[in-house]
Design a protein around this motif. Structure first.
Motif, PDB file in Angstrom:
ATOM      1  N   ASP B 188       0.792  -1.240   0.000  1.00  0.00           N
ATOM      2  CA  ASP B 188       0.000   0.000   0.000  1.00  0.00           C
ATOM      3  C   ASP B 188       0.828   1.296   0.000  1.00  0.00           C
ATOM      4  O   ASP B 188       1.442   1.659   1.008  1.00  0.00           O
ATOM      5  CB  ASP B 188      -0.918  -0.028   1.227  1.00  0.00           C
ATOM      6  CG  ASP B 188      -1.795   1.220   1.313  1.00  0.00           C
ATOM      7  OD1 ASP B 188      -1.877   1.979   0.321  1.00  0.00           O
ATOM      8  OD2 ASP B 188      -2.392   1.439   2.393  1.00  0.00           O
ATOM      9  N   SER B 190      -0.094   4.353   0.208  1.00  0.00           N
ATOM     10  CA  SER B 190      -0.556   5.422   1.117  1.00  0.00           C
ATOM     11  C   SER B 190       0.053   5.255   2.510  1.00  0.00           C
ATOM     12  O   SER B 190       0.153   6.229   3.267  1.00  0.00           O
ATOM     13  CB  SER B 190      -2.081   5.443   1.189  1.00  0.00           C
ATOM     14  OG  SER B 190      -2.551   4.277   1.829  1.00  0.00           O
ATOM     15  N   ASN B 195       0.208   9.430  -2.207  1.00  0.00           N
ATOM     16  CA  ASN B 195      -1.239   9.492  -2.422  1.00  0.00           C
ATOM     17  C   ASN B 195      -1.645   9.130  -3.844  1.00  0.00           C
ATOM     18  O   ASN B 195      -2.760   8.671  -4.074  1.00  0.00           O
ATOM     19  CB  ASN B 195      -1.752  10.888  -2.066  1.00  0.00           C
ATOM     20  CG  ASN B 195      -1.560  11.158  -0.582  1.00  0.00           C
ATOM     21  OD1 ASN B 195      -1.783  10.271   0.245  1.00  0.00           O
ATOM     22  ND2 ASN B 195      -1.102  12.360  -0.250  1.00  0.00           N
TER      23      ASN B 195
END
Lengths: 255, 255
Positions: B188, B190, B195
């Motif tokens: 992931d 993030s 972002n």
């Protein structure tokens, strides 16, 4: 006794002697304090000569609290300091607060106490410890790699061991590559420029008995020796055997 | 072609492009050149942040010949240099002789080309290389440990791999601890403050396909980014992808 309490006793003058054996399994450090203008050359020298000069921590200009020693003050928490000016010892003191300069950079450097503890933990005796003496140290002909104004030869510490224990001792100390690591030489002292093994340049002489072999490690006195060659206007170091005690476990330096 | 000949071609302008893939198994290096007054802070920053800033070599003030590159000249042997003044890019040139100062200290810093070669040697494809693109790089929220005037976050490079290959890729890159080492994050984006994975801050975007996982490594752009935050009056670096080629074998950095 925990390390915070040991440092408090040192700070208040309750403990003034050598630090060998008083911190259990905690790392003890050699100390070198220099004005910032010498700091790049010194750090580069250390990087190029990691065996004699393994850096544990650098305190930036003016900083005196080690991140590896809770509530510490590097100006008061070493039992004895040597003050060198222009390459000469001018004073030995137990507090350097009055000497402190805002541009002082502090280097904490690994110490052979870490691998000595590992040797002892393996059930192998170390002769100078048994005899209550300081380790024998010698200037050699092993050149360091120079950096800026700093150049000179390696200083070694010597410990004799029974021939049949030497390989095990080498293995144990190889496991601490950032605490001087394995020996730089085993056997004949003259091969590294030591002409009289009975007359160490620092520390105490130790007899090499029948069936024993002298084993030589790069020593934390090397940087002090090299810095003094360069005659900086000021260098502050610990007095031999009077180290700075951290909160780091020796085992954390085992590879 | 040997590395001396490659550097000669770069020096004479016969080779002006990126250096990816042109040096076989030889180490390529990121470049940072700074006046000596910043050198201690930079070297300390590197020591504290070895993953993004693995130092291969330091050339002392005024030196321009690398000991790891025979007959080299750091002022001419990089295809393209970026000149930054007060934190801003002012010029991109193929020769910095006219900018040279006697107090310039040169840092050669490890590059991901080394571990990429090891991944390729294991028979694993790397997507951006197959597509002839630059690797995708991102600013993150992973803080570096500051030193002196230098502070900022880590920049990472990202390579997507099939899920079943990720563990092997991690192992391969862990074997090069002084060439960025293993990834700083897997999965992931993030979670490390990225972002929009489709919009890298440096390099080219790369698609993450079905069944692929993004893997993130500390990147040699980090020091450049951190130095520019501090706005020194001058910093010279290589232009992205245009590296300095040494005579060192990549394998020498394998642990």
């Amino acid at each position: 006794m925990d390390t915070i309490e040991i440092r408090r006793r040192i700070r208040t003058g309750e403990h003034t002697g050598p630090t060998s054996g008083i911190s259990g399994d905690k790392v003890q450090a050699n100390l070198a304090i220099l004005p910032k203008k010498y700091a790049f050359d010194f750090l580069l020298f250390a990087m190029r000569n990691n065996k004699p000069v393994p850096i544990i921590e650098v305190l930036e200009a003016g900083e005196y609290v080690s991140r590896y020693a809770k509530d510490s003050d590097i100006r008061t928490d070493v039992p004895l300091y040597n003050i060198y000016k222009d390459g000469e010892l001018v004073e030995t003191v137990d507090d350097i607060t009055s000497y402190w300069q805002d541009d002082f950079v502090t280097f904490l450097i690994g110490c052979s106490f870490t691998f000595e503890q590992a040797i002892l933990d393996a059930g192998i005796n170390i002769k100078h410890i048994d005899q209550g003496r300081n380790v024998a140290m010698y200037k050699t002909n092993i050149e360091t790699e120079s950096a800026g104004i700093f150049h000179g030869n390696t200083v070694v510490s010597m410990r004799p061991f029974k021939k049949e224990l030497v390989d095990q001792v080498i293995d144990i100390t190889n496991d601490f590559p950032n605490m001087h690591g394995g020996p730089v030489h085993v056997g004949d002292p003259s091969a590294i420029g030591i002409n009289n093994i009975d007359q160490p340049d620092y520390g105490d002489a130790i007899e090499i008995g029948e069936g024993e072999v002298p084993v030589f490690w790069a020593c934390g006195v090397t940087p002090q020796n090299v810095v003094l060659n360069a005659k900086p206007e000021i260098l502050i170091s610990h007095a031999p055997g009077h180290m700075f005690i951290t909160d780091i476990n020796n085992e954390e330096y085992k590879k």
